[in-house]
Design a protein around this motif. Structure first.
Motif, short mmCIF file in Angstrom:
data_model
loop_
_atom_site.label_atom_id
_atom_site.label_comp_id
_atom_site.label_asym_id
_atom_site.label_seq_id
_atom_site.Cartn_x
_atom_site.Cartn_y
_atom_site.Cartn_z
N THR A 68 2.05 26.43 39.09
CA THR A 68 3.30 26.91 38.49
C THR A 68 3.17 28.36 38.09
O THR A 68 4.04 29.19 38.39
N VAL A 69 2.08 28.70 37.41
CA VAL A 69 1.87 30.09 36.94
C VAL A 69 1.77 31.04 38.13
O VAL A 69 2.39 32.10 38.15
N ILE A 70 0.99 30.66 39.12
CA ILE A 70 0.79 31.54 40.29
C ILE A 70 2.03 31.58 41.17
O ILE A 70 2.30 32.57 41.83
N GLY A 71 2.81 30.50 41.15
CA GLY A 71 4.02 30.44 41.99
C GLY A 71 3.71 29.97 43.39
O GLY A 71 4.24 30.51 44.36
N THR A 72 2.85 28.96 43.50
CA THR A 72 2.45 28.47 44.81
C THR A 72 2.50 26.95 44.81
O THR A 72 2.90 26.32 43.84
N MET A 114 -8.84 29.12 32.96
CA MET A 114 -8.71 30.55 32.64
C MET A 114 -9.48 31.41 33.64
O MET A 114 -8.98 32.45 34.07
N ASN A 115 -10.68 30.99 34.02
CA ASN A 115 -11.45 31.75 35.01
C ASN A 115 -10.71 31.83 36.33
O ASN A 115 -10.68 32.90 36.97
N TYR A 116 -10.11 30.74 36.77
CA TYR A 116 -9.38 30.73 38.04
C TYR A 116 -8.19 31.71 37.98
O TYR A 116 -7.99 32.49 38.91
N LEU A 117 -7.44 31.66 36.89
CA LEU A 117 -6.30 32.57 36.77
C LEU A 117 -6.76 34.02 36.72
O LEU A 117 -6.16 34.90 37.35
N GLY A 118 -7.84 34.30 35.98
CA GLY A 118 -8.38 35.66 35.93
C GLY A 118 -8.84 36.14 37.29
O GLY A 118 -8.62 37.30 37.67
N ASP A 119 -9.45 35.25 38.06
CA ASP A 119 -9.92 35.59 39.40
C ASP A 119 -8.76 35.80 40.38
O ASP A 119 -8.97 36.34 41.47
N ASN A 120 -7.57 35.35 39.99
CA ASN A 120 -6.41 35.46 40.87
C ASN A 120 -5.35 36.41 40.33
O ASN A 120 -4.14 36.21 40.55
N GLY A 121 -5.80 37.44 39.62
CA GLY A 121 -4.93 38.55 39.27
C GLY A 121 -4.14 38.43 37.99
O GLY A 121 -3.17 39.17 37.80
#
Length: 136
Positions: A22-26, A50-57
């Protein structure tokens, strides 16, 4: 508030994958492929989220309630929106390894990828963490 599409979970313990999507929009399946977990048996640690989101911009602001003796302690304070979109970690007990994860929008409304109602979330869980997500 920037509109978003709430992604629904496809596994028993896939709420975190749905929230990340949802956050990434995918799509859910795209995020699911990045993990080796069996999300019907195991959840995902909040730190991994959190690490995944940080790694994805994404830039993140994380708030955590460390100690409390009441389910309602800190709830009003931690649920004050401060970002365009948030991921909120709810736990059935304070010391639970895993919990349930939902989206909170910029207005403070909770959106559950598993379909739980606001009343069900309020009655069953304590809130321990929130991360505000900002696209870098």
């Amino acid at each position: 508030m920037k509109p978003f599409k709430l992604v629904k979970t496809k596994h028993n313990l896939g709420c975190t994958i749905a929230c990340i999507a949802t956050v990434i929009g995918t799509d859910y399946d795209i995020i699911d492929r990045d993990f080796e977990n069996d999300f019907d048996k195991d959840g995902l640690a909040f730190s991994d989220t959190m690490n995944y989101l940080g790694d994805n911009g994404f830039s993140l602001i994380h708030k955590e309630i460390r100690n409390y003796s009441s389910v309602k302690f800190g709830r009003a304070e931690i649920l004050k929106p401060f970002a365009p979109i948030h991921i909120v970690r709810l736990q059935q007990k304070f010391d639970s390894e895993y919990g349930h994860v939902v989206i909170m929008d910029s207005e403070g409304k909770l959106h559950c990828p598993s379909g739980f109602t606001d009343e069900e979330l309020d009655d069953s869980y304590v809130i321990s963490n929130i991360v505000g997500c900002y696209k870098s």
